[in-house]
Write an enzyme that holds these catalytic residues in place. Structure first.
Site, PDB file in Angstrom:
ATOM      1  N   ASP A  32      10.430  -6.361   1.014  1.00  0.00           N
ATOM      2  CA  ASP A  32       9.811  -7.660   0.751  1.00  0.00           C
ATOM      3  C   ASP A  32       9.244  -7.757  -0.664  1.00  0.00           C
ATOM      4  OD1 ASP A  32       7.799  -5.855   1.156  1.00  0.00           O
ATOM      5  OD2 ASP A  32       6.630  -7.093   2.526  1.00  0.00           O
ATOM      6  N   GLU A  83      -0.773   5.621   0.868  1.00  0.00           N
ATOM      7  CA  GLU A  83      -0.230   6.176  -0.371  1.00  0.00           C
ATOM      8  C   GLU A  83      -0.967   7.462  -0.773  1.00  0.00           C
ATOM      9  OE1 GLU A  83       0.434   1.739  -0.287  1.00  0.00           O
ATOM     10  OE2 GLU A  83      -1.205   3.109   0.139  1.00  0.00           O
TER      11      GLU A  83
END
Length: 352
Positions: free
Chosen positions: A218, A304
């Protein structure tokens, strides 16, 4: 006395002196040429002017040739892209020729988790059109499903890209509900880890150097971001637009080109408060630290960091995109379509 000055002695002395003279010329050649050029410039200024003008003309000609070669390479790249799209059955042959041309380039391994939804094919199509233009690019698409779906299988075969198609279903405790907000649980964890495992098992970074990038389907990508990351030594980073409740998030870089902090508004205390689209990892580093994975138990915003804390420290980070002053990737999202009506008066099966 007469015996000393035999012909052999003269030949030997001649050899010694002539060899010494040649060595002296070699040692002093540069200074001799410089002195000669200096003398010529004083004695023959017009001659030196002609030589300089000729040198400048040659330099300009080389610049023009280099520019023309770059333009022709772009044209060739577009031709290859069109061939790969129109003749997917010839993909392997085309990729073999491309690999010969780009043999010296590290490969970019882009990992894209994907799941079934109305906009899935549209988003895969959009980013694949960008990826087609990237040299030495290997797309690893991982479906969140028990089996590989027909839609993604056919799409990849027709894409004209070098790819690997994998699947791994997210365990039920970690799955998102249909009406859950997108931040409730970390997404794509098992899929990204599956792709990392595939790379560790199937690619030798010593023989085939590369860089790993987590390219969600996306996002929006500028082609320049891929050339920025290609020669990552450990972990490279750059700004990401439209993310974290800001126009952009970015590492902060000092005058020495070192990352010293973060320009983020939301939870800046995170070890690496960056979006998934904002960093790339050298494949060799991942193989050296094969225990490094994304944690499915990571708190909101820490996914992350759960990988990066096992790979590098802040001083190891390599700022890209003109020292983190340019934005080449955006965390865009496709609006969820409002599907109120069934398609009527059509018996044609249509894959959207």
């Amino acid at each position: 006395m007469r015996g000393i000055w035999r012909p052999r002695t003269f030949v030997f002395l001649y050899f010694i002196f002539s060899t010494g003279g040649i060595l002296w010329l070699i040692v002093n050649y540069d200074s001799f040429c410089a002195e000669s050029a200096k003398h010529a410039s004083h004695k023959h200024p017009y001659l030196m002017h002609v030589i300089n003008e000729d040198y400048k003309a040659k330099q300009m000609e080389l610049v023009k040739i280099e520019k023309r070669l770059k333009e022709e390479r772009k044209i060739l790249q577009n031709v290859v892209v069109n061939l790969r799209q129109q003749y997917p059955q010839a993909r392997d042959s085309i990729m073999d020729h491309l690999n010969v041309l780009n043999a010296s380039l590290p490969t970019i391994y882009a990992i894209t988790p994907t799941h079934t939804r109305p906009v899935q094919k549209a988003e895969l199509t959009r980013i694949s059109q960008t990826f087609l233009h990237v040299r030495n690019f290997h797309w690893i698409v991982v479906e969140d499903s028990n089996t590989k779906t027909s839609l993604v299988t056919v799409f990849l075969k027709k894409s004209g890209m070098k790819y690997t198609h994998l699947n791994c279903r997210t365990p039920e405790p970690h799955r998102m509900g249909e009406n859950d907000p997108n931040w409730l649980k970390p997404r794509g964890v098992e899929q990204r880890n599956t792709a990392i495992d595939w790379l560790l098992e199937n690619v030798d970074a010593n023989k085939n150097p590369g860089v790993v990038y987590f390219a969600d389907d996306d996002n929006t990508y500028d082609l320049r971001i891929f050339e920025e990351m290609r020669y990552t030594e450990k972990v490279s980073m750059w700004p990401v637009g439209l993310v974290g409740g800001q126009m952009y998030e970015s590492p902060r870089v000092d005058r020495n080109g070192k990352v010293i902090g973060w320009n983020v508004g939301w939870q800046p205390q995170r070890p690496f408060p960056m979006d998934m689209a904002g960093f790339a990892i050298n494949l060799k580093l991942l193989q050296e630290k094969s225990y490094a994975k994304f944690s499915p138990k990571a708190k909101r915003g820490y996914l992350e960091s759960s990988l990066l804390v096992n790979l590098v420290k802040m001083e190891d980070l390599e700022p890209k995109a003109n020292m983190c002053t340019q934005i080449y990737v955006w965390h865009t999202r496709t609006e969820k379509p409002k599907l109120k009506y069934e398609v009527k008066d059509s018996d044609i099966p249509m894959e959207v």
